[in-house]
Design a protein around this motif. Structure first.
Motif, PDB file in Angstrom:
ATOM      1  N   VAL A  52      36.209  41.101  38.002  1.00 54.28           N
ATOM      2  CA  VAL A  52      36.101  41.990  38.818  1.00 54.28           C
ATOM      3  C   VAL A  52      35.664  43.464  38.208  1.00 54.28           C
ATOM      4  O   VAL A  52      35.586  43.690  37.141  1.00 54.28           O
ATOM      5  CB  VAL A  52      37.734  42.575  39.026  1.00 54.28           C
ATOM      6  N   MET A  90      40.435  50.920  46.671  1.00 55.53           N
ATOM      7  CA  MET A  90      39.752  49.715  46.244  1.00 55.53           C
ATOM      8  C   MET A  90      40.681  48.655  46.148  1.00 55.53           C
ATOM      9  O   MET A  90      40.290  47.201  46.125  1.00 55.53           O
ATOM     10  CB  MET A  90      38.999  50.109  45.044  1.00 55.53           C
ATOM     11  N   ASP A 104      42.457  45.453  44.790  1.00 54.78           N
ATOM     12  CA  ASP A 104      42.196  44.521  43.665  1.00 54.78           C
ATOM     13  C   ASP A 104      40.752  44.135  43.775  1.00 54.78           C
ATOM     14  O   ASP A 104      40.087  43.502  42.889  1.00 54.78           O
ATOM     15  CB  ASP A 104      42.779  43.212  43.897  1.00 54.78           C
ATOM     16  N   GLN A 105      39.664  45.056  44.405  1.00 57.31           N
ATOM     17  CA  GLN A 105      38.309  45.025  44.088  1.00 57.31           C
ATOM     18  C   GLN A 105      37.749  45.677  42.856  1.00 57.31           C
ATOM     19  O   GLN A 105      36.448  45.461  42.647  1.00 57.31           O
ATOM     20  CB  GLN A 105      37.655  45.478  45.413  1.00 57.31           C
ATOM     21  N   LEU A 106      38.730  46.315  42.250  1.00 60.26           N
ATOM     22  CA  LEU A 106      38.262  47.321  41.166  1.00 60.26           C
ATOM     23  C   LEU A 106      39.430  47.371  40.004  1.00 60.26           C
ATOM     24  O   LEU A 106      40.371  47.638  40.667  1.00 60.26           O
ATOM     25  CB  LEU A 106      37.656  48.532  41.621  1.00 60.26           C
ATOM     26  N   LYS A 150      30.127  45.894  35.402  1.00 64.21           N
ATOM     27  CA  LYS A 150      29.993  44.575  36.345  1.00 64.21           C
ATOM     28  C   LYS A 150      29.612  43.704  35.577  1.00 64.21           C
ATOM     29  O   LYS A 150      28.651  43.447  35.096  1.00 64.21           O
ATOM     30  CB  LYS A 150      29.205  44.902  37.685  1.00 64.21           C
ATOM     31  N   LYS A 155      31.956  51.504  46.060  1.00 64.84           N
ATOM     32  CA  LYS A 155      32.107  50.374  47.091  1.00 64.84           C
ATOM     33  C   LYS A 155      30.715  49.894  47.234  1.00 64.84           C
ATOM     34  O   LYS A 155      30.329  48.874  48.140  1.00 64.84           O
ATOM     35  CB  LYS A 155      32.301  51.134  48.532  1.00 64.84           C
TER      36      LYS A 155
END
Length: 97
Positions: A12, A40, A42-44, A73, A95
C-alpha cells in the motif's frame, strides 16, 4: 533505518509525515493528516515520525524543516513536500496513486 525501509516498501502507498510537537504548523497539519487518513482509508498508510526522536533518520533523509511529507509507492519516493498543506491539496496528491 532498516525499519524505515520496511515501512516504505509496503504494498500500500505510504505517506510519511515528519513533525515536531513544538511547531505550530505541525499542530495545524495534524488535522489535515487525520482528514486524509479518514478519506483514504486502507488505500494509504500514514506514518508519523517525530523529528526530535529520530535524528539519524532525519539526517539521512535531509529533512530540513517541519512539517515534511514523503510519499512512497512500493519503496520508491514519488513525492516530497515541506510546509503546510490544505486537506484538498494533499488529497489530490494521494488520490493519484
Amino acid at each position: 533505518m532498516s525499519k524505515y525501509g520496511d515501512l516504505v516498501t509496503a504494498e500500500v502507498p505510504v505517506l510519511v509525515y515528519f513533525y515536531a510537537q513544538w511547531n505550530e504548523a505541525c499542530t495545524a497539519m495534524d488535522a489535515v493528516i487525520y482528514e486524509v487518513a479518514a478519506a483514504m482509508g486502507d488505500q494509504l498508510r500514514i506514518v508519523k515520525i517525530d523529528v526530535a526522536k529520530n535524528q539519524e533518520l532525519i539526517d539521512a533523509l535531509r529533512i530540513k524543516q517541519v512539517p515534511t511529507m514523503l510519499l512512497y509507492k512500493k519503496g520508491a519516493m514519488i513525492w516530497r513536500q515541506s510546509g503546510s498543506m490544505e486537506t484538498e491539496a494533499l488529497l489530490s496528491v494521494t488520490k493519484t496513486l
